[in-house]
Structures are given as C-alpha cells and as structure tokens.
Design an enzyme around this catalytic site. Structure first.
Site, PDB file in Angstrom:
ATOM      1  N   ARG A  62       0.832  -1.209   0.000  1.00 54.63           N
ATOM      2  CA  ARG A  62       0.000   0.000   0.000  1.00 54.63           C
ATOM      3  C   ARG A  62       0.866   1.258   0.000  1.00 54.63           C
ATOM      4  O   ARG A  62       0.531   2.267  -0.627  1.00 54.63           O
ATOM      5  CB  ARG A  62      -0.922  -0.011   1.220  1.00 54.63           C
ATOM      6  N   HIS A  66       0.556   4.424  -2.621  1.00 55.00           N
ATOM      7  CA  HIS A  66       0.342   5.795  -2.157  1.00 55.00           C
ATOM      8  C   HIS A  66       1.500   6.702  -2.557  1.00 55.00           C
ATOM      9  O   HIS A  66       1.294   7.878  -2.841  1.00 55.00           O
ATOM     10  CB  HIS A  66       0.143   5.814  -0.639  1.00 55.00           C
ATOM     11  N   ASP A  67       2.712   6.163  -2.568  1.00 54.31           N
ATOM     12  CA  ASP A  67       3.852   6.972  -2.980  1.00 54.31           C
ATOM     13  C   ASP A  67       3.745   7.339  -4.454  1.00 54.31           C
ATOM     14  O   ASP A  67       3.892   8.507  -4.826  1.00 54.31           O
ATOM     15  CB  ASP A  67       5.160   6.208  -2.728  1.00 54.31           C
ATOM     16  N   VAL A  70       1.200  10.110  -5.729  1.00 55.70           N
ATOM     17  CA  VAL A  70       1.433  11.502  -5.314  1.00 55.70           C
ATOM     18  C   VAL A  70       2.903  11.841  -5.594  1.00 55.70           C
ATOM     19  O   VAL A  70       3.800  11.256  -5.003  1.00 55.70           O
ATOM     20  CB  VAL A  70       1.121  11.709  -3.817  1.00 55.70           C
ATOM     21  N   GLY A  72       4.629  10.963  -7.987  1.00 54.10           N
ATOM     22  CA  GLY A  72       5.309   9.880  -8.685  1.00 54.10           C
ATOM     23  C   GLY A  72       6.040   8.967  -7.720  1.00 54.10           C
ATOM     24  O   GLY A  72       6.086   9.208  -6.511  1.00 54.10           O
ATOM     25  N   ASP A  74       8.717   8.291  -5.986  1.00 49.36           N
ATOM     26  CA  ASP A  74       9.950   9.011  -5.622  1.00 49.36           C
ATOM     27  C   ASP A  74      10.224   9.004  -4.122  1.00 49.36           C
ATOM     28  O   ASP A  74      11.038   9.792  -3.630  1.00 49.36           O
ATOM     29  CB  ASP A  74       9.888  10.455  -6.132  1.00 49.36           C
ATOM     30  N   ASN A  93      -3.302   9.589   4.165  1.00 49.27           N
ATOM     31  CA  ASN A  93      -2.151   8.722   4.429  1.00 49.27           C
ATOM     32  C   ASN A  93      -2.003   8.332   5.896  1.00 49.27           C
ATOM     33  O   ASN A  93      -1.122   7.536   6.236  1.00 49.27           O
ATOM     34  CB  ASN A  93      -0.859   9.404   3.962  1.00 49.27           C
ATOM     35  N   HIS A 193      -5.803  -5.924  -2.759  1.00 51.67           N
ATOM     36  CA  HIS A 193      -6.662  -6.014  -1.572  1.00 51.67           C
ATOM     37  C   HIS A 193      -6.851  -7.450  -1.106  1.00 51.67           C
ATOM     38  O   HIS A 193      -7.455  -7.685  -0.067  1.00 51.67           O
ATOM     39  CB  HIS A 193      -8.021  -5.368  -1.855  1.00 51.67           C
ATOM     40  N   THR A 194      -6.320  -8.409  -1.851  1.00 56.63           N
ATOM     41  CA  THR A 194      -6.397  -9.794  -1.405  1.00 56.63           C
ATOM     42  C   THR A 194      -5.573 -10.019  -0.138  1.00 56.63           C
ATOM     43  O   THR A 194      -5.785 -10.993   0.578  1.00 56.63           O
ATOM     44  CB  THR A 194      -5.933 -10.756  -2.525  1.00 56.63           C
ATOM     45  N   ASP A 245      -9.948  -9.533   2.535  1.00 57.09           N
ATOM     46  CA  ASP A 245     -10.364 -10.874   2.130  1.00 57.09           C
ATOM     47  C   ASP A 245     -10.447 -11.731   3.393  1.00 57.09           C
ATOM     48  O   ASP A 245      -9.423 -12.096   3.964  1.00 57.09           O
ATOM     49  CB  ASP A 245      -9.349 -11.468   1.149  1.00 57.09           C
ATOM     50  N   THR A 248      -8.719 -15.942   2.784  1.00 56.22           N
ATOM     51  CA  THR A 248      -7.278 -16.245   2.716  1.00 56.22           C
ATOM     52  C   THR A 248      -6.502 -14.942   2.873  1.00 56.22           C
ATOM     53  O   THR A 248      -5.813 -14.493   1.943  1.00 56.22           O
ATOM     54  CB  THR A 248      -6.914 -16.925   1.375  1.00 56.22           C
ATOM     55  N   ASP A 253      -3.636 -14.200  -3.657  1.00 60.34           N
ATOM     56  CA  ASP A 253      -4.314 -15.087  -4.602  1.00 60.34           C
ATOM     57  C   ASP A 253      -5.449 -14.330  -5.294  1.00 60.34           C
ATOM     58  O   ASP A 253      -5.557 -13.108  -5.167  1.00 60.34           O
ATOM     59  CB  ASP A 253      -4.834 -16.338  -3.885  1.00 60.34           C
TER      60      ASP A 253
END
Length: 325
Positions: A62, A66-67, A70, A72, A74, A93, A193-194, A245, A248, A253
C-alpha cells in the site's frame, strides 16, 4: 552563415532531446556495477520483517501505491516532518501502517551498509513491494530501477490523488488514467486487496448509513454485512480493522475477485468492479483464472513503478529515507 547557425542549433536541440530521453529510462540492471547485490540485500531485510509480522506485506504494498500516485514513485511519502506537514501526514495517508515504513527504512539501512549513497529509497521501496507480493504467494516480476528520490513532500498536495473507498468506476478509471494506467490496470492492481486490511471507519457508511430506504448497502452479501457488523459495531474504536479478504487474508491469490462475485467486496470501490458491466468481464476472468490475474498484476505493477519517476540529474539519492539530504 545564418543557415549554418540554424543547422547547428537544430543538431544541439536533437542531442539534448536524446540525452534527456535516455536519462528517463529505468532498467533492471541499473545497479549492475555500483550495487550488484541490491535486490538480495533488500529481499533479506524484507523477509526478516515479514517473519516478524505479516502486516508488513499489505503495509509495504500500500505504501508503494500511495507513494507513486502523489509526486510519482519518488519515496516522497517516507519523509518525516517535525511540523507534521509532510505527505505522510495528509488525512488520506494517516492509515498507512508503520510496518511498511519500517520495512523500507531497514532495507535501505542494509543497502547503505554495503553500497553507501548509491541506491535511492524509491528503488528500495519498489523492490520491497515486489518482494512482499512474492513472499505471500503472488507473482514475481522484474523491477525496473534507476529512480531518484523526490525533493517535495507536502501534505497539502495529496488530496484528490488517491483512490477513495467510495469511488465509482468512472472516478477510479479517470484517476488511474491520469497516471498512464488503464482501467484494466486498475482492476488488476485492485487485487492487492487480497492481502489488505481496513479500519472500520473506511466502510462503516455501507453498513449503517447507506441511504434513507436501506441503511445497509444492498450490493452487500447480507451474511457478509452481518459478519462485518459484528466485527465493526457502531462507534467502534478507530484502531479496529478487518481483512479485505476474510478467507485467505495472508495469501496473495485471486480470492478477492471470487469474493466480488458473491457481493463480498469490502469497499464500494471494490464491489463496483463487479457491479459495473464494463469491468465485470475482467473480474470474472481473474476470478476463474489465477494465472491470468497474476500476469496482469505483474505487468501493471511494472507500469505503476514508472509513474512520475525522477531520473538522471533530477531529485537526489537520500542517505536517510525519512529526511532530505
């Protein structure tokens, strides 16, 4: 004489364009001579962290998303400000888990011990994001390298650049398009998001205040909504979180997509991928064929890693990921 001068200027312009274009190219072997073991050094640091806590996996992944969205890719999200006004301090954030930051900081320290002042924090984060996917059972892919660390990290520049849990398909697609990513990329990358988790406040509206005729979002599978209500009762504490999820949660997956088919997407922005007829075929394909999802996810992660990168003489190579040099 005037004609010769114009020709000279034209040649100069062409050369400048070629140089700038060349500098902008990331490549897998960027540190072949300056830090040839960088990937194994980062992998060992990431593996050690994952063994301490699985939260490292979704937190690091994540953090990379997020990096990149915003300023790029970097490493601007890693900067810590004593005034609390850096990128990481923006409201969007604040829910980033500390284990993601800790993973990159420790990996960078390990790299610095072997190759001081050579490898950017942005590249360490990109490698670490790939490694947590692999370590949780997901696909491996080649990470392009050569990013430099950004010189801007401001909380006020974050709003409007990150996907929200209540976004519809059009808003999501437009946001990704702004970063040269297609709707197909967006659907594939949502599969992260798995292994994710979310604080209850991010989706409570779907359970208790969706609309005047139905407090519960009707796109929810009702037994799943009831399960969430038990985990996230009204006025639950801000630190309580649930797995994206529930089946699992520690395995990378395609179960995330299978859940969407059953109305078990945690966010509106998850479930809309199946609800919307435009994106539904891709969700069905990924739900039925994990290898197809893995190929798409790997390709989209490489594309994500190119977003807004600084190369050549842009930016810097930070010694400490949390502070500008």
């Amino acid at each position: 004489m005037g004609m010769e001068l114009r020709r000279s200027l034209l040649v100069g312009v062409v050369l400048v364009v070629v140089v700038v274009s060349g500098e902008a190219q990331l490549r897998p072997n960027f540190y072949q001579f300056t830090c040839p073991k960088v990937e194994s050094i980062v992998r060992q640091a990431v593996l050690k962290k994952v063994r301490q806590t699985f939260v490292t996996v979704p937190a690091t992944l994540r953090l990379f998303f997020h990096d990149c969205f915003v300023e790029g890719c970097d490493a601007s999200v890693l900067i810590a400000s004593p005034r609390g006004d850096a990128e990481k301090d923006a409201p969007d954030n604040l829910s980033l888990a500390g284990d993601g930051f800790d993973t990159v900081i420790k990996a960078k320290q390990a790299v610095e011990a072997r190759c001081p002042g050579v490898v950017s924090c942005a590249d360490v984060l990109a490698i670490a994001a790939r490694d947590v996917v692999v370590l949780s059972g997901g696909p491996s892919f080649t990470v392009e390298l050569g990013r430099r660390d950004g010189l801007i990290s401001q909380a006020r520049r974050v709003a409007g650049h990150l996907p929200g849990p209540d976004f519809n398909l059009n808003i999501l697609a437009n946001l990704f398009r702004m970063n040269n990513l297609t709707t197909h990329d967006m659907i594939a990358l949502s599969g992260a998001h798995t292994v994710g988790f979310s604080h209850c406040s991010r989706f409570a509206k779907r359970l208790y205040a969706f609309g005047p005729s139905s407090p519960v979002d009707p796109s929810f599978n009702l037994p799943y909504a009831q399960l969430l209500m038990r985990a996230c009762p009204r006025d639950v504490g801000p630190t309580i979180a649930v797995n994206m999820d529930p089946f699992t949660p520690t395995v990378f997956d395609n179960v995330y997509y299978r859940n969407l088919l059953k109305g078990e997407g945690l966010f509106t922005s998850d479930q809309v991928l199946f609800s919307n007829l435009l994106s539904r075929p891709v969700v069905k394909k990924f739900a039925a064929d994990q290898s197809s999802f893995f190929r798409a996810f790997a390709a989209s992660m490489v594309k994500l890693g190119r977003v807004g990168v600084k190369t050549g003489h842009q930016g810097e190579i930070r010694k400490d990921c949390t502070a500008f040099n």
